[in-house]
Scaffold this motif. Sequence first.
Motif, PDB file in Angstrom:
ATOM      1  N   ILE A   1       0.730  11.147   3.280  1.00 54.96           N
ATOM      2  CA  ILE A   1      -0.259  12.039   2.668  1.00 54.96           C
ATOM      3  C   ILE A   1       0.504  13.110   1.904  1.00 54.96           C
ATOM      4  CG2 ILE A   1      -2.273  13.511   3.026  1.00 54.96           C
ATOM      5  CD1 ILE A   1      -2.605  12.257   5.782  1.00 54.96           C
ATOM      6  N   PHE A   2       0.203  13.230   0.623  1.00 56.78           N
ATOM      7  CA  PHE A   2       0.870  14.212  -0.232  1.00 56.78           C
ATOM      8  C   PHE A   2      -0.098  15.356  -0.522  1.00 56.78           C
ATOM      9  CE2 PHE A   2       2.822  10.104  -0.897  1.00 56.78           C
ATOM     10  CZ  PHE A   2       4.173  10.400  -0.806  1.00 56.78           C
ATOM     11  N   ASP A   3       0.238  16.545  -0.002  1.00 56.65           N
ATOM     12  CA  ASP A   3      -0.677  17.692  -0.046  1.00 56.65           C
ATOM     13  C   ASP A   3      -2.037  17.237   0.494  1.00 56.65           C
ATOM     14  OD1 ASP A   3       1.203  19.559  -1.004  1.00 56.65           O
ATOM     15  OD2 ASP A   3       0.970  18.810  -3.041  1.00 56.65           O
ATOM     16  N   ARG A   4      -3.105  17.579  -0.202  1.00 55.21           N
ATOM     17  CA  ARG A   4      -4.437  17.129   0.232  1.00 55.21           C
ATOM     18  C   ARG A   4      -5.076  16.210  -0.805  1.00 55.21           C
ATOM     19  NH1 ARG A   4      -4.332  22.602   1.920  1.00 55.21           N
ATOM     20  NH2 ARG A   4      -4.778  22.872   4.156  1.00 55.21           N
ATOM     21  N   THR A   5      -4.247  15.666  -1.700  1.00 56.96           N
ATOM     22  CA  THR A   5      -4.812  14.986  -2.864  1.00 56.96           C
ATOM     23  C   THR A   5      -4.513  13.500  -2.962  1.00 56.96           C
ATOM     24  OG1 THR A   5      -2.873  15.609  -4.176  1.00 56.96           O
ATOM     25  CG2 THR A   5      -4.766  17.111  -4.223  1.00 56.96           C
ATOM     26  N   GLN A   6      -3.507  13.011  -2.257  1.00 56.86           N
ATOM     27  CA  GLN A   6      -3.113  11.612  -2.462  1.00 56.86           C
ATOM     28  C   GLN A   6      -2.557  11.011  -1.181  1.00 56.86           C
ATOM     29  OE1 GLN A   6      -0.886  10.738  -6.063  1.00 56.86           O
ATOM     30  NE2 GLN A   6       0.392   9.223  -5.015  1.00 56.86           N
ATOM     31  N   VAL A   7      -2.897   9.746  -0.968  1.00 58.85           N
ATOM     32  CA  VAL A   7      -2.342   8.961   0.134  1.00 58.85           C
ATOM     33  C   VAL A   7      -1.716   7.704  -0.459  1.00 58.85           C
ATOM     34  CG1 VAL A   7      -2.852   7.621   2.219  1.00 58.85           C
ATOM     35  CG2 VAL A   7      -4.047   9.789   1.807  1.00 58.85           C
ATOM     36  N   ASN A   8      -0.546   7.334   0.040  1.00 60.08           N
ATOM     37  CA  ASN A   8       0.067   6.063  -0.333  1.00 60.08           C
ATOM     38  C   ASN A   8       0.253   5.201   0.906  1.00 60.08           C
ATOM     39  OD1 ASN A   8       1.657   7.812  -2.839  1.00 60.08           O
ATOM     40  ND2 ASN A   8       0.626   5.897  -3.285  1.00 60.08           N
ATOM     41  N   VAL A   9      -0.095   3.936   0.758  1.00 64.22           N
ATOM     42  CA  VAL A   9      -0.018   2.978   1.856  1.00 64.22           C
ATOM     43  C   VAL A   9       0.779   1.772   1.393  1.00 64.22           C
ATOM     44  CG1 VAL A   9      -1.316   1.645   3.549  1.00 64.22           C
ATOM     45  CG2 VAL A   9      -2.331   3.721   2.569  1.00 64.22           C
ATOM     46  N   GLU A  10       1.773   1.383   2.178  1.00 66.11           N
ATOM     47  CA  GLU A  10       2.544   0.188   1.870  1.00 66.11           C
ATOM     48  C   GLU A  10       1.962  -0.978   2.670  1.00 66.11           C
ATOM     49  OE1 GLU A  10       6.736   0.625   2.220  1.00 66.11           O
ATOM     50  OE2 GLU A  10       6.833   2.361   0.875  1.00 66.11           O
ATOM     51  N   LEU A  11       1.406  -1.951   1.951  1.00 66.17           N
ATOM     52  CA  LEU A  11       0.826  -3.131   2.563  1.00 66.17           C
ATOM     53  C   LEU A  11       1.738  -4.330   2.356  1.00 66.17           C
ATOM     54  CD1 LEU A  11      -2.843  -2.563   1.351  1.00 66.17           C
ATOM     55  CD2 LEU A  11      -1.860  -1.940   3.565  1.00 66.17           C
ATOM     56  N   VAL A  12       1.421  -5.434   2.977  1.00 69.76           N
ATOM     57  CA  VAL A  12       2.249  -6.628   2.844  1.00 69.76           C
ATOM     58  C   VAL A  12       2.347  -7.069   1.387  1.00 69.76           C
ATOM     59  CG1 VAL A  12       2.419  -9.082   3.424  1.00 69.76           C
ATOM     60  CG2 VAL A  12       1.788  -7.417   5.187  1.00 69.76           C
ATOM     61  N   SER A  13       1.233  -6.944   0.665  1.00 67.02           N
ATOM     62  CA  SER A  13       1.188  -7.476  -0.700  1.00 67.02           C
ATOM     63  C   SER A  13       1.470  -6.450  -1.791  1.00 67.02           C
ATOM     64  CB  SER A  13      -0.184  -8.103  -0.964  1.00 67.02           C
ATOM     65  OG  SER A  13      -1.214  -7.173  -0.654  1.00 67.02           O
ATOM     66  N   GLY A  14       1.420  -5.161  -1.474  1.00 77.82           N
ATOM     67  CA  GLY A  14       1.634  -4.192  -2.535  1.00 77.82           C
ATOM     68  C   GLY A  14       1.510  -2.756  -2.077  1.00 77.82           C
ATOM     69  N   TYR A  15       1.466  -1.862  -3.059  1.00 82.53           N
ATOM     70  CA  TYR A  15       1.525  -0.415  -2.856  1.00 82.53           C
ATOM     71  C   TYR A  15       0.209   0.188  -3.326  1.00 82.53           C
ATOM     72  CZ  TYR A  15       3.849   4.206  -2.954  1.00 82.53           C
ATOM     73  OH  TYR A  15       4.221   5.508  -2.742  1.00 82.53           O
ATOM     74  N   LEU A  16      -0.480   0.834  -2.416  1.00 80.98           N
ATOM     75  CA  LEU A  16      -1.816   1.357  -2.682  1.00 80.98           C
ATOM     76  C   LEU A  16      -1.784   2.878  -2.800  1.00 80.98           C
ATOM     77  CD1 LEU A  16      -4.925   0.844  -2.821  1.00 80.98           C
ATOM     78  CD2 LEU A  16      -4.946   1.055  -0.325  1.00 80.98           C
ATOM     79  N   THR A  17      -2.401   3.399  -3.848  1.00 77.75           N
ATOM     80  CA  THR A  17      -2.547   4.841  -4.043  1.00 77.75           C
ATOM     81  C   THR A  17      -4.015   5.210  -3.890  1.00 77.75           C
ATOM     82  OG1 THR A  17      -0.657   4.970  -5.547  1.00 77.75           O
ATOM     83  CG2 THR A  17      -2.258   6.760  -5.666  1.00 77.75           C
ATOM     84  N   ILE A  18      -4.288   6.159  -3.020  1.00 81.65           N
ATOM     85  CA  ILE A  18      -5.652   6.586  -2.719  1.00 81.65           C
ATOM     86  C   ILE A  18      -5.823   8.045  -3.128  1.00 81.65           C
ATOM     87  CG2 ILE A  18      -7.265   7.086  -0.829  1.00 81.65           C
ATOM     88  CD1 ILE A  18      -5.985   4.691   0.652  1.00 81.65           C
TER      89      ILE A  18
END
Length: 282
Positions: free
Chosen positions: A227-244
């Motif tokens: 979690i970066f500050d209160r604005t972004q989440v990054n998740v590493e999944l088996v198939s790729g990189y997700l930005t929320i």
Amino acid sequence: MPQSASSSVRQARQLLADRLRELAKDAGLEGKDLAALCGWHPSKVSRISTAKTQPSEDDIRAWCAACGAEDQAADLIASLRAVEGMWVSWRRMERAGLRRAQEARLPLYERTRWFRAYSPGLFPGLLQTFGYTEDVLRAVQRRRVSVDDVADAVAARMERQRVLYDGHRRFAFLVEESTLRNGLGDAETQAEQLDHLTDIAVLANVSVGVVPTRLGRTRMPVEGFWIFDRTQVNVELVSGYLTITQPSEVTAYADTFATLADMAVYGDKARALLVKARDSLV
């Protein structure tokens, strides 16, 4: 772009589709008319306008030209690229090697002031020693990357760690106890990593918590995330990189982090687990 479970991605795709549909409406074009002008089957217009199919850059140019809105194409293409950036497959991200993938994250780290990271299996990158990072990235390279630039990628990750020593930033790390015994690399590398974690934990701007392995826990392990500050989440999944970026989803991850943080141990109790894991290597 693969269909992601993230509503952030779905919402961004829908917003792009809505903007394209509005252009057609403003131009007074029905779907069949737009399709004829673009040389497409009408079903393609329907799929794009309902976000069932993501348009290509050429599709957007053709759509805008048919609507007499060529001046809107550049902005819409920029929106398309933003949507594509929310979900990136590892194949696409790492097609030129691992170094660029590591360097691409540096601007995000430089502008973030509050970092929260949870890892169920590996130590987070900012906490890794040189040897541990080398083992992690070598394993990644062998599994899915044809280009061997591991040495450069390790150097890039080590460079990124300088943000840890900026007192204006705050860091909260959570790892599952099983991470302390993940078996990555040899005993020397693992011991060095555990010692390094103990040293990092004493920094005034850093919190390191270990979620103990025990019966009756109220929250099971989940996927690793940042979690970066209160604005972004990054998740590493088996198939790729997700930005929320959708606020409700960012909040969901923040709440999960808080729950796991309440289950973790810190200070002397965390150090005891680190020492126990280190002693088991002998």
